[in-house]
Design an enzyme around this catalytic site. Structure first.
Site, PDB file in Angstrom:
ATOM      1  N   CYS A 142       0.821  -1.212   0.000  1.00 37.28           N
ATOM      2  CA  CYS A 142       0.000   0.000   0.000  1.00 37.28           C
ATOM      3  C   CYS A 142       0.862   1.272   0.000  1.00 37.28           C
ATOM      4  O   CYS A 142       1.574   1.529  -0.956  1.00 37.28           O
ATOM      5  CB  CYS A 142      -0.989  -0.027   1.153  1.00 37.28           C
ATOM      6  SG  CYS A 142      -2.363   1.154   0.903  1.00 37.28           S
ATOM      7  N   HIS A 235      -4.326  -4.623  -0.090  1.00 31.84           N
ATOM      8  CA  HIS A 235      -4.104  -5.226   1.229  1.00 31.84           C
ATOM      9  C   HIS A 235      -4.575  -6.682   1.242  1.00 31.84           C
ATOM     10  O   HIS A 235      -5.567  -7.019   1.890  1.00 31.84           O
ATOM     11  CB  HIS A 235      -4.863  -4.446   2.307  1.00 31.84           C
ATOM     12  CG  HIS A 235      -4.272  -3.124   2.646  1.00 31.84           C
ATOM     13  ND1 HIS A 235      -3.172  -2.987   3.462  1.00 31.84           N
ATOM     14  CD2 HIS A 235      -4.627  -1.872   2.266  1.00 31.84           C
ATOM     15  CE1 HIS A 235      -2.877  -1.701   3.586  1.00 31.84           C
ATOM     16  NE2 HIS A 235      -3.737  -1.008   2.876  1.00 31.84           N
ATOM     17  N   GLU A 237      -3.348  -8.886   2.894  1.00 31.75           N
ATOM     18  CA  GLU A 237      -3.179  -9.388   4.261  1.00 31.75           C
ATOM     19  C   GLU A 237      -4.375  -9.100   5.154  1.00 31.75           C
ATOM     20  O   GLU A 237      -4.454  -9.637   6.275  1.00 31.75           O
ATOM     21  CB  GLU A 237      -1.913  -8.775   4.883  1.00 31.75           C
ATOM     22  CG  GLU A 237      -2.056  -7.368   5.429  1.00 31.75           C
ATOM     23  CD  GLU A 237      -2.010  -6.269   4.392  1.00 31.75           C
ATOM     24  OE1 GLU A 237      -2.029  -5.086   4.771  1.00 31.75           O
ATOM     25  OE2 GLU A 237      -1.960  -6.599   3.178  1.00 31.75           O
TER      26      GLU A 237
END
Length: 305
Positions: A142, A235, A237
């Protein structure tokens, strides 16, 4: 094999409840293998949440990973207890002499600022330069992806008219790459950002390869130096409830907060999120560890760089 992470890190108990196998330092010392050393520069405000998100994904490799959390000397976290930072994080100055097989640099809530106006930008540039000689492969996420592209390649970010917020469909552009082994033609990726990277700027630079993008979200993954650097603008994750927490936090507080796209079942927050990105998230992190860290890093860690 599991990850090797510091004793008593809160993520250990959180992940055990999810039936994810992690190993603390005490047990890892009894295994006679060289673990891969992974440094994580965690710039997110909620450190424990981000630690847990990343460890959850890194745990899906058969390799033993030795995780080290890095902190900045030029910035003090306001949302994480000082005791936690002192116990589990080491400064860049402490880690500077060391070498690592892999590194992850997270996003940060500073994307509205020019890079040079970020209070810790000078230290960030030192770390990004250091990674090129002390780390086999680095994953930028990011804001860190934007920062890395700007610092290393002069690629500027560009503000968006409104926040890009939700789960967006991505296309893999270079399927034979090992980072995409096991991937489908398309995959979903969470995004939550106010700025973007221009596609034309990426494809115009022969040092960079655009390897995934979305029709709505634009540039999503860029590779450089044959996989020694990956820049991910979203993202993968994120946990299932991350965007929900962000939406409820900002609703009524900010005037640019819309319902996250393609996230809630039937676009109804009361029905909860429909998780559509976790399988590919696990694949990407496992492929990165296996093919771009383990398969390329020297056995003698001092030979890195």
């Amino acid at each position: 094999m599991p990850l090797r992470i510091p004793d008593k890190l809160p993520a250990i108990e959180l992940l055990k409840r999810e039936n994810i196998f992690v190993m603390d330092d005490s047990r890892a010392h009894r295994q006679d293998i060289r673990p891969l050393r992974i440094a994580i520069l965690n710039l997110m405000p909620l450190k424990i949440t981000t630690e847990t998100d990343l460890i959850r994904l890194l745990s899906n490799t058969p390799l033993q990973l030795d995780i080290t959390f890095m902190k900045l000397r030029s910035h003090t976290s306001k949302n994480t207890p000082v005791e936690h930072m002192m116990m589990f994080y080491k400064s860049f100055d402490e880690l500077r002499p060391q070498k690592f097989d892999g590194m992850i640099i997270t996003g940060a809530p500073v994307e509205s600022l020019p890079f040079e106006d970020v209070t810790y930008w000078e230290e960030m540039t030192q770390i990004m330069a250091w990674a090129r000689t002390h780390v086999t492969s680095t994953l930028y996420i990011c804001w860190a992806a934007q920062a890395g592209l700007y610092f290393h390649y002069g690629i500027a970010k560009e503000g968006l008219p409104k926040k890009l917020f939700g789960i967006f469909r991505q296309q893999t552009l270079h399927r034979p790459l090992p980072i995409f082994r096991g991937f489908d033609d398309e995959f979903m990726m969470p995004h939550s950002r106010h700025s973007t990277i221009r596609r034309d700027d990426i494809v115009a630079d022969p040092r960079l390869t655009l390897i995934a993008e979305g029709e709505e979200s634009g540039v999503s993954i860029v590779m450089a130096r044959e996989g020694r650097e990956f820049f991910i603008t979203g993202h993968l994750e994120y946990a299932p409830d991350t965007l929900d927490k962000e939406y409820r936090r900002d609703m009524g507080v900010r005037d640019d907060v819309d319902l996250p796209l393609n996230y809630y079942r039937h676009d109804d927050p009361a029905q909860g999120p429909l998780v559509s990105w976790r399988a590919h998230a696990n694949l990407l992190f496992s492929n990165w560890i296996n093919y771009y860290v383990y398969q390329t890093t020297p056995y003698n860690i001092d030979d890195i760089g």
